[in-house]
Design a protein around this motif. Structure first.
Motif, PDB file in Angstrom:
ATOM      1  N   GLU A 190     -25.387  -8.936   7.864  1.00  0.00           N
ATOM      2  CA  GLU A 190     -24.937 -10.245   8.339  1.00  0.00           C
ATOM      3  C   GLU A 190     -23.447 -10.414   8.058  1.00  0.00           C
ATOM      4  O   GLU A 190     -22.992 -10.257   6.926  1.00  0.00           O
ATOM      5  CB  GLU A 190     -25.721 -11.365   7.661  1.00  0.00           C
ATOM      6  N   LEU A 191     -22.694 -10.736   9.109  1.00  0.00           N
ATOM      7  CA  LEU A 191     -21.258 -10.995   9.001  1.00  0.00           C
ATOM      8  C   LEU A 191     -21.010 -12.453   9.342  1.00  0.00           C
ATOM      9  O   LEU A 191     -21.620 -13.000  10.264  1.00  0.00           O
ATOM     10  CB  LEU A 191     -20.476 -10.101   9.974  1.00  0.00           C
ATOM     11  N   ARG A 192     -20.085 -13.082   8.627  1.00  0.00           N
ATOM     12  CA  ARG A 192     -19.780 -14.491   8.869  1.00  0.00           C
ATOM     13  C   ARG A 192     -18.282 -14.708   8.959  1.00  0.00           C
ATOM     14  O   ARG A 192     -17.486 -14.010   8.321  1.00  0.00           O
ATOM     15  CB  ARG A 192     -20.379 -15.366   7.763  1.00  0.00           C
ATOM     16  N   ASP A 193     -17.920 -15.689   9.751  1.00  0.00           N
ATOM     17  CA  ASP A 193     -16.523 -16.138   9.868  1.00  0.00           C
ATOM     18  C   ASP A 193     -15.591 -14.974  10.220  1.00  0.00           C
ATOM     19  O   ASP A 193     -14.628 -14.664   9.515  1.00  0.00           O
ATOM     20  CB  ASP A 193     -16.072 -16.812   8.578  1.00  0.00           C
ATOM     21  N   ILE A 194     -15.870 -14.347  11.374  1.00  0.00           N
ATOM     22  CA  ILE A 194     -15.036 -13.268  11.886  1.00  0.00           C
ATOM     23  C   ILE A 194     -13.964 -13.866  12.791  1.00  0.00           C
ATOM     24  O   ILE A 194     -14.245 -14.760  13.591  1.00  0.00           O
ATOM     25  CB  ILE A 194     -15.881 -12.252  12.666  1.00  0.00           C
ATOM     26  N   ALA A 195     -12.734 -13.359  12.705  1.00  0.00           N
ATOM     27  CA  ALA A 195     -11.646 -13.873  13.542  1.00  0.00           C
ATOM     28  C   ALA A 195     -10.609 -12.781  13.762  1.00  0.00           C
ATOM     29  O   ALA A 195     -10.305 -12.007  12.848  1.00  0.00           O
ATOM     30  CB  ALA A 195     -10.991 -15.099  12.904  1.00  0.00           C
ATOM     31  N   THR A 196     -10.083 -12.711  14.965  1.00  0.00           N
ATOM     32  CA  THR A 196      -8.967 -11.812  15.242  1.00  0.00           C
ATOM     33  C   THR A 196      -7.667 -12.495  14.832  1.00  0.00           C
ATOM     34  O   THR A 196      -7.559 -13.726  14.824  1.00  0.00           O
ATOM     35  CB  THR A 196      -8.895 -11.450  16.733  1.00  0.00           C
ATOM     36  N   GLU A 197      -6.676 -11.697  14.482  1.00  0.00           N
ATOM     37  CA  GLU A 197      -5.376 -12.227  14.064  1.00  0.00           C
ATOM     38  C   GLU A 197      -4.472 -12.330  15.284  1.00  0.00           C
ATOM     39  O   GLU A 197      -3.656 -11.461  15.566  1.00  0.00           O
ATOM     40  CB  GLU A 197      -4.776 -11.337  12.981  1.00  0.00           C
ATOM     41  N   GLN A 198      -4.656 -13.421  16.038  1.00  0.00           N
ATOM     42  CA  GLN A 198      -3.911 -13.675  17.262  1.00  0.00           C
ATOM     43  C   GLN A 198      -3.505 -15.139  17.298  1.00  0.00           C
ATOM     44  O   GLN A 198      -4.031 -15.967  16.547  1.00  0.00           O
ATOM     45  CB  GLN A 198      -4.782 -13.359  18.490  1.00  0.00           C
ATOM     46  N   GLN A 199      -2.575 -15.454  18.206  1.00  0.00           N
ATOM     47  CA  GLN A 199      -2.169 -16.852  18.356  1.00  0.00           C
ATOM     48  C   GLN A 199      -3.351 -17.707  18.793  1.00  0.00           C
ATOM     49  O   GLN A 199      -3.517 -18.840  18.330  1.00  0.00           O
ATOM     50  CB  GLN A 199      -1.039 -16.958  19.383  1.00  0.00           C
ATOM     51  N   ARG A 200      -4.193 -17.167  19.682  1.00  0.00           N
ATOM     52  CA  ARG A 200      -5.439 -17.826  20.091  1.00  0.00           C
ATOM     53  C   ARG A 200      -6.581 -16.893  19.693  1.00  0.00           C
ATOM     54  O   ARG A 200      -7.024 -16.064  20.491  1.00  0.00           O
ATOM     55  CB  ARG A 200      -5.435 -18.100  21.601  1.00  0.00           C
ATOM     56  N   PRO A 201      -7.048 -16.975  18.459  1.00  0.00           N
ATOM     57  CA  PRO A 201      -7.997 -15.980  17.955  1.00  0.00           C
ATOM     58  C   PRO A 201      -9.369 -16.080  18.612  1.00  0.00           C
ATOM     59  O   PRO A 201      -9.815 -17.156  19.019  1.00  0.00           O
ATOM     60  CB  PRO A 201      -8.082 -16.305  16.461  1.00  0.00           C
ATOM     61  N   LEU A 202     -10.029 -14.935  18.692  1.00  0.00           N
ATOM     62  CA  LEU A 202     -11.439 -14.889  19.024  1.00  0.00           C
ATOM     63  C   LEU A 202     -12.212 -15.036  17.730  1.00  0.00           C
ATOM     64  O   LEU A 202     -11.884 -14.389  16.729  1.00  0.00           O
ATOM     65  CB  LEU A 202     -11.800 -13.571  19.707  1.00  0.00           C
ATOM     66  N   THR A 203     -13.223 -15.889  17.713  1.00  0.00           N
ATOM     67  CA  THR A 203     -13.961 -16.157  16.484  1.00  0.00           C
ATOM     68  C   THR A 203     -15.455 -15.986  16.709  1.00  0.00           C
ATOM     69  O   THR A 203     -15.971 -16.241  17.807  1.00  0.00           O
ATOM     70  CB  THR A 203     -13.693 -17.582  15.974  1.00  0.00           C
ATOM     71  N   LEU A 204     -16.146 -15.543  15.653  1.00  0.00           N
ATOM     72  CA  LEU A 204     -17.600 -15.479  15.629  1.00  0.00           C
ATOM     73  C   LEU A 204     -18.060 -16.076  14.313  1.00  0.00           C
ATOM     74  O   LEU A 204     -17.640 -15.628  13.242  1.00  0.00           O
ATOM     75  CB  LEU A 204     -18.091 -14.040  15.762  1.00  0.00           C
ATOM     76  N   ARG A 205     -18.902 -17.099  14.389  1.00  0.00           N
ATOM     77  CA  ARG A 205     -19.334 -17.780  13.176  1.00  0.00           C
ATOM     78  C   ARG A 205     -20.335 -16.938  12.381  1.00  0.00           C
ATOM     79  O   ARG A 205     -20.257 -16.859  11.156  1.00  0.00           O
ATOM     80  CB  ARG A 205     -19.965 -19.129  13.533  1.00  0.00           C
TER      81      ARG A 205
END
Length: 420
Positions: free
Chosen positions: A62-77
């Motif tokens: 289980e992975l939580r609070d994933i985010a890409t390091e971008q100006q408009r990040p893609l996120t997965l809760r």
């Protein structure tokens, strides 16, 4: 003998679990490793807020609070993977299920990803098998900035071959959903056939599609749909858009795309729809009143006897959707209008001929510029030309194009121009 077999049945899985527990890294180490692998694959930094894994009663990561390091990040809760243990110990990635719960995907940010560099010799990426994919509350932010939440589920056979899938807009009434089901095998082993069923805005669309895999791995999608009774205003509202036009649309749609994966197919989707709406209503513009007052007043609605034409949509990564309208024809009593238009990135280019009895026949109208600040040029009667041109071309065309395009999963077109 039975006791011996029972002991082995208990001991073997226990030994495998113990070996896996000893071999697997700590949660912090595994999170760092996964983030590094994701960054190498995408070309942008990736953060993982938390990670948990377990072996019993069923292996899960289980992975939580994933985010890409971008100006408009893609996120997965939250992401939950359930692998099969024995294949994993043998170096094969076989997932029973993959669940995504909450997140945001920004279309503009996808263009910042790059293809992963080739692996070093002897370090080929292992093939991944997946039985079931499910996602909830996943928000897609289109190139034009409109956010729409989706849910979906899909089942796969060996080789990641899609067996069936359902995608829908949660909480809508009437419902908006797309169902896909694999049909009997095609004569060509590299081609798969699918049945398509759409429910949208009180109407429906049924058809078929084929997916061909070339020798180099490229995918080619082709298909047809027959929309029936789709209410345009409700269809746009289902995707968080407002419509200047009401009425039920019928038509025939062809779709096609090429790409190296399903996401590339969606981002490069092309549709062509021949549509008819009979009758239709301009919801916020009284065209007859505008003509009678030479454009000084136009509040109200306009009942159209007929609206028809051809609308084509083309998704392009990094540019959003381009919409082209050709053979557009509207009829309201003694007034008719025909023309063509191109709409992309809030820029409109349109030409029309508006026929108003009372001595004005074939009035040439040109409309161009950014939506919200359109420039209208006519040879004479500027007030009439501005009123008719602004409504008939961007208003009607945008509504029909958006209804059909969004039903097929394309990007949303820009907002219609303000009425003048």
């Amino acid at each position: 003998m039975r006791k011996t077999l029972l002991a082995l049945a208990v001991a073997v899985p226990a030994a495998a679990a113990l070996a896996a527990w000893w071999w697997l890294p700590s949660e912090q180490e595994l999170a760092a490793r996964l983030a590094s692998e994701a960054e190498a694959a995408l070309g942008v930094g990736v953060r993982i807020g938390a990670l948990d894994w377990r072996l019993l009663p069923r292996p899960a990561l289980e992975l939580r609070d994933i985010a890409t390091e971008q100006q408009r990040p893609l996120t997965l809760r939250r992401v939950l993977l359930q692998p099969r243990l024995l294949p994993l110990l043998a170096g094969r990635v076989e997932l029973h299920s993959l669940e995504l719960d909450g997140g945001t995907v920004v279309q503009r940010s996808l263009r910042e990803f790059r293809r992963a560099a080739p692996r070093e010799k002897g370090r080929a990426t292992p093939a991944v098998e997946l039985d079931r994919l499910a996602f909830r509350d996943l928000t897609w932010v289109s190139h034009s900035g409109v956010a729409v939440a989706y849910a979906g589920e899909a089942d796969f056979d060996a080789g990641l071959k899609l067996r069936q899938a359902r995608f829908w807009r949660p909480g809508l009434e009437p419902e908006a959903e797309l169902r896909i089901a694999r049909l009997a095998p095609a004569p060509d082993a590299a081609t798969q056939r699918f049945g398509l069923r759409v429910k949208l805005a009180g109407g429906s669309a049924e058809g078929e599609a084929t997916l061909h895999t070339a020798a180099d791995g490229q995918l080619r999608l082709q298909g047809e749909l027959a929309p029936r009774g789709v209410e345009v205003q409700q269809a746009l509202a289902a995707f968080n858009r407002s419509s200047p036009v009401g009425g039920r649309a019928d038509g025939q749609t062809r779709l096609s795309a090429t790409g190296e994966n399903p996401l590339a197919l969606a981002q490069g989707l092309h549709t062509a729809t021949r549509f008819t709406v009979r009758p239709a209503t301009l919801l916020r513009f009284d065209l007859q009143r505008a003509v009678d007052t030479l454009g000084r007043e136009h509040q109200g609605q306009t009942r159209l006897d007929l609206l028809e034409g051809l609308v084509e949509t083309q998704n392009t990564p990094g540019q959003g959707m381009e919409i082209r309208f050709t053979d557009i024809r509207a009829q309201a009593g003694a007034l008719t209008a025909s023309g063509s238009a191109r709409l992309q990135r809030r820029q409109l280019q349109a030409k029309a001929a508006v026929d108003v009895v009372d001595g004005v026949v074939g009035l040439p109208v040109t409309v161009q510029g950014p939506l919200g600040d359109l420039q209208v040029q006519v040879s004479k009667a500027p007030a009439i030309g501005a009123a008719a041109g602004t409504v008939v071309l961007p208003g009607i065309g945008t509504a029909i194009g958006a209804a059909i395009g969004r039903m097929l999963g394309g990007d949303e077109p820009p907002e219609p121009a303000p009425r003048r």
